[in-house]
Motif scaffolding. Structure first.
Motif, PDB file in Angstrom:
ATOM      1  N   ASN A  46       0.824  -1.214   0.000  1.00  0.00           N
ATOM      2  CA  ASN A  46       0.000   0.000   0.000  1.00  0.00           C
ATOM      3  C   ASN A  46       0.856   1.261   0.000  1.00  0.00           C
ATOM      4  O   ASN A  46       0.526   2.240  -0.672  1.00  0.00           O
ATOM      5  N   ARG A  47       1.968   1.250   0.732  1.00  0.00           N
ATOM      6  CA  ARG A  47       2.886   2.398   0.703  1.00  0.00           C
ATOM      7  C   ARG A  47       3.458   2.581  -0.705  1.00  0.00           C
ATOM      8  O   ARG A  47       3.580   3.716  -1.188  1.00  0.00           O
ATOM      9  N   ILE A  58       2.039   1.663  -3.520  1.00  0.00           N
ATOM     10  CA  ILE A  58       0.946   2.170  -4.355  1.00  0.00           C
ATOM     11  C   ILE A  58       0.760   3.668  -4.125  1.00  0.00           C
ATOM     12  O   ILE A  58       0.602   4.442  -5.082  1.00  0.00           O
ATOM     13  N   GLN A  59       0.801   4.095  -2.873  1.00  0.00           N
ATOM     14  CA  GLN A  59       0.669   5.519  -2.570  1.00  0.00           C
ATOM     15  C   GLN A  59       1.807   6.321  -3.195  1.00  0.00           C
ATOM     16  O   GLN A  59       1.592   7.401  -3.762  1.00  0.00           O
ATOM     17  N   LEU A  60       3.013   5.797  -3.107  1.00  0.00           N
ATOM     18  CA  LEU A  60       4.176   6.467  -3.688  1.00  0.00           C
ATOM     19  C   LEU A  60       4.019   6.614  -5.194  1.00  0.00           C
ATOM     20  O   LEU A  60       4.246   7.697  -5.759  1.00  0.00           O
ATOM     21  N   THR A  65       1.240   6.500  -6.903  1.00  0.00           N
ATOM     22  CA  THR A  65       0.094   7.371  -7.176  1.00  0.00           C
ATOM     23  C   THR A  65       0.516   8.832  -7.091  1.00  0.00           C
ATOM     24  O   THR A  65       0.138   9.633  -7.945  1.00  0.00           O
ATOM     25  N   ARG A  66       1.310   9.173  -6.088  1.00  0.00           N
ATOM     26  CA  ARG A  66       1.825  10.556  -5.958  1.00  0.00           C
ATOM     27  C   ARG A  66       2.660  10.917  -7.176  1.00  0.00           C
ATOM     28  O   ARG A  66       2.569  12.015  -7.696  1.00  0.00           O
TER      29      ARG A  66
END
Length: 79
Positions: A66-67, A69-71, A73-74
């Motif tokens: 998830n981290r 994916i967040q990275l 996505t940013r």
């Protein structure tokens, strides 16, 4: 299940003086942070059947995924 959640999302031993270890690692590694996350995903997937805490290891792998994916996505939003 609460213990898994605490140990996975915000373990107290990874937070000193208001600084989360993962955030310090991200700041130190810069672009290498993505590889750090990938390595941890693989580590927890690798060992989940052998260490004796399979659900905790799978949850930790998911946390790192998830981290990542967040990275990513940013990164997509900044392009």
């Amino acid at each position: 299940m609460d213990k898994i959640s605490d140990d996975v999302n915000h373990p107290p031993h990874y937070n000193q003086n208001g600084i989360e270890c993962i955030e310090a690692i991200e700041a130190m590694l810069g672009e290498g942070y993505e590889h750090y996350l990938q390595g941890n995903i693989l580590k927890y997937i690798w060992r989940y059947r052998y260490k004796g805490k399979p659900l905790e290891d799978l949850a930790k792998s998911a946390w790192y995924l998830n981290r990542l994916i967040q990275l990513k996505t940013r990164g997509e939003k900044s392009n």
